[in-house]
Enzyme design. Structure first.
Site, PDB file in Angstrom:
ATOM      1  N   SER A 114       0.389  -1.033   0.408  1.00 43.38           N
ATOM      2  CA  SER A 114      -0.083   0.632   0.199  1.00 43.38           C
ATOM      3  C   SER A 114       0.670   1.108  -0.300  1.00 43.38           C
ATOM      4  O   SER A 114       0.651   2.173  -0.630  1.00 43.38           O
ATOM      5  CB  SER A 114      -1.455   0.212   0.911  1.00 43.38           C
ATOM      6  N   HIS A 165      -4.860  -3.255  -2.201  1.00 44.14           N
ATOM      7  CA  HIS A 165      -4.515  -2.328  -3.873  1.00 44.14           C
ATOM      8  C   HIS A 165      -4.856  -3.354  -4.611  1.00 44.14           C
ATOM      9  O   HIS A 165      -3.884  -2.588  -5.680  1.00 44.14           O
ATOM     10  CB  HIS A 165      -3.457  -1.485  -3.444  1.00 44.14           C
ATOM     11  N   LYS A 194     -11.296   0.899  -1.456  1.00 46.47           N
ATOM     12  CA  LYS A 194     -10.268   1.462  -3.031  1.00 46.47           C
ATOM     13  C   LYS A 194     -10.463   1.401  -4.198  1.00 46.47           C
ATOM     14  O   LYS A 194     -11.376   2.489  -4.881  1.00 46.47           O
ATOM     15  CB  LYS A 194      -8.773   0.250  -2.556  1.00 46.47           C
TER      16      LYS A 194
HETATM   17  C1  PLP Z   1      -6.814   0.059   2.745  1.00 51.93           C
HETATM   18  C2  PLP Z   1      -6.062  -1.636   3.676  1.00 51.93           C
HETATM   19  C3  PLP Z   1      -7.082  -2.404   4.796  1.00 51.93           C
HETATM   20  C4  PLP Z   1      -8.008  -2.400   5.319  1.00 51.93           C
HETATM   21  O1  PLP Z   1      -9.554  -1.364   4.253  1.00 51.93           O
HETATM   22  P1  PLP Z   1     -10.550  -0.621   4.681  1.00 51.93           P
HETATM   23  O2  PLP Z   1     -11.328  -1.030   3.811  1.00 51.93           O
HETATM   24  O3  PLP Z   1      -9.732   0.330   4.989  1.00 51.93           O
HETATM   25  O4  PLP Z   1     -10.536  -1.005   6.072  1.00 51.93           O
HETATM   26  C5  PLP Z   1      -6.657  -3.305   4.922  1.00 51.93           C
HETATM   27  N1  PLP Z   1      -5.169  -3.958   3.870  1.00 51.93           N
HETATM   28  C6  PLP Z   1      -4.132  -3.186   2.938  1.00 51.93           C
HETATM   29  C7  PLP Z   1      -2.968  -3.760   2.503  1.00 51.93           C
HETATM   30  C8  PLP Z   1      -4.687  -1.842   2.596  1.00 51.93           C
HETATM   31  O5  PLP Z   1      -4.351  -0.935   2.150  1.00 51.93           O
END
Ligand code: PLP
Length: 287
Positions: A69, A97, A128
């Site tokens: 991320s 992602h 995302k």
């Molecule tokens: C953003 C993210 C999450 C959490 O996702 P949410 O939808 O915000 O709860 C989990 N793992 C990774 C790698 C992320 O980038």
């Protein structure tokens, strides 16, 4: 999900740059959590071999993000899957992602590589690329039934609102109807990255639509974000503890709907601000 799959007698091995939510899941499970250096499959192999030698009871799990991320690089997923297969470890991947950005139908990096059967469970976020909220888990029928019955945080939480689920379904449909969104996204990201590298920006090992520009100090990263915004470019500064000390950065996220004009507009502003803050590597800057 992790609390349902692992307990105190088990061992989880995770990438050193895993997301906070993964680390917290591992901690909550009570399992022993050990990290291996970022994307270092040789180190992972050693840890797995050591566990084989110990011969203790309990399940081994390996957990990694697929698209990281904060760095936008890719986990060496085929090698990791092979190691898990050899050492009889479960493989858990966080596709947050990669969902909507890689693979047929946007199903993620494992689908892109054709190794889905070697993955025990994958987590996909709706927050995302799909522009919604919430998440879902994919795996075999057995894993699905198991989690439905054992995953307490899921069992004892209200389901997502129907409107949220409908929005996610619509987003998934759009990606399936128009797979060019995914190829275009990665093509545009490569275009932007190539330009920024040529200017002398350090983009770490990014290979995806997440493009970090390494800055170093938090104050400089904040200043840069502010200057970019004044020029009409919204790009977020990422600082410790989200990233290691001394590795503050600007994090760019390319969208499938960005036009070439948008991307060149960004390059232009980034060049201006990069020069002002003396962030461009000398050999290019001095020309
Ligand atoms: C953003 C993210 C999450 C959490 O996702 P949410 O939808 O915000 O709860 C989990 N793992 C990774 C790698 C992320 O980038």
């Amino acid at each position: 999900m992790i609390t349902a799959l692992a307990g105190p007698q088990d061992v989880i091995l995770g990438d050193a740059l895993n997301h906070a939510s993964i680390i917290d899941g591992c901690r909550l499970s009570g399992a022993t959590y050990k990290t291996y250096p970022h994307c270092d499959t040789a180190a992972l192999a050693k840890l797995l071999a050591a566990l084989d030698l110990e011969g203790k009871k309990g399940v081994r799990l390996v957990v990694t993000e697929t698209v990281f991320s904060m760095d936008g690089d890719l986990a060496p997923l085929e090698d990791i899957a092979r190691l898990c297969h050899t050492h009889n470890a479960l493989l858990i991947i966080d596709e947050a992602h990669a969902t909507g950005c890689f693979g047929p139908g946007g199903h993620g990096l494992a689908a892109h590589l054709g190794i889905t059967p070697y993955v025990t469970v994958a987590v996909h976020t709706l927050s995302k690329a799909l522009g919604g909220f919430g998440a879902f888990v994919t795996g075999s029928e057995l894993v699905y039934q198991y989690l439905l019955n054992v995953a307490r945080p899921f069992l004892f939480t209200t389901a997502l609102p129907p409107a949220t689920i409908a929005a996610a379904q619509a987003a998934l449909d759009l990606i399936e109807q128009d797979p060019s969104r995914i190829t275009e996204l990665q093509r545009k990201a490569a275009f932007l990255r190539t330009h920024l590298k040529a200017l002398g920006f350090h983009t770490l090992q990014s290979e995806t639509h997440i493009i970090p520009l390494l800055v170093g100090e938090s104050t400089t990263a904040l200043r840069m974000a502010e200057l970019l915004r004044e020029h009409g470019l919204y790009a977020v500064a990422i600082r410790p503890p989200t990233v290691p000390m001394g590795q503050a950065r600007i994090r760019l996220s390319v969208m499938a709907t960005h036009t070439q004009q948008d991307l060149l507009f960004a390059v232009n502003i980034l060049e201006k601000v990069g020069k002002q803050l003396k962030l461009l590597q000398e050999r290019i800057c001095g020309e």
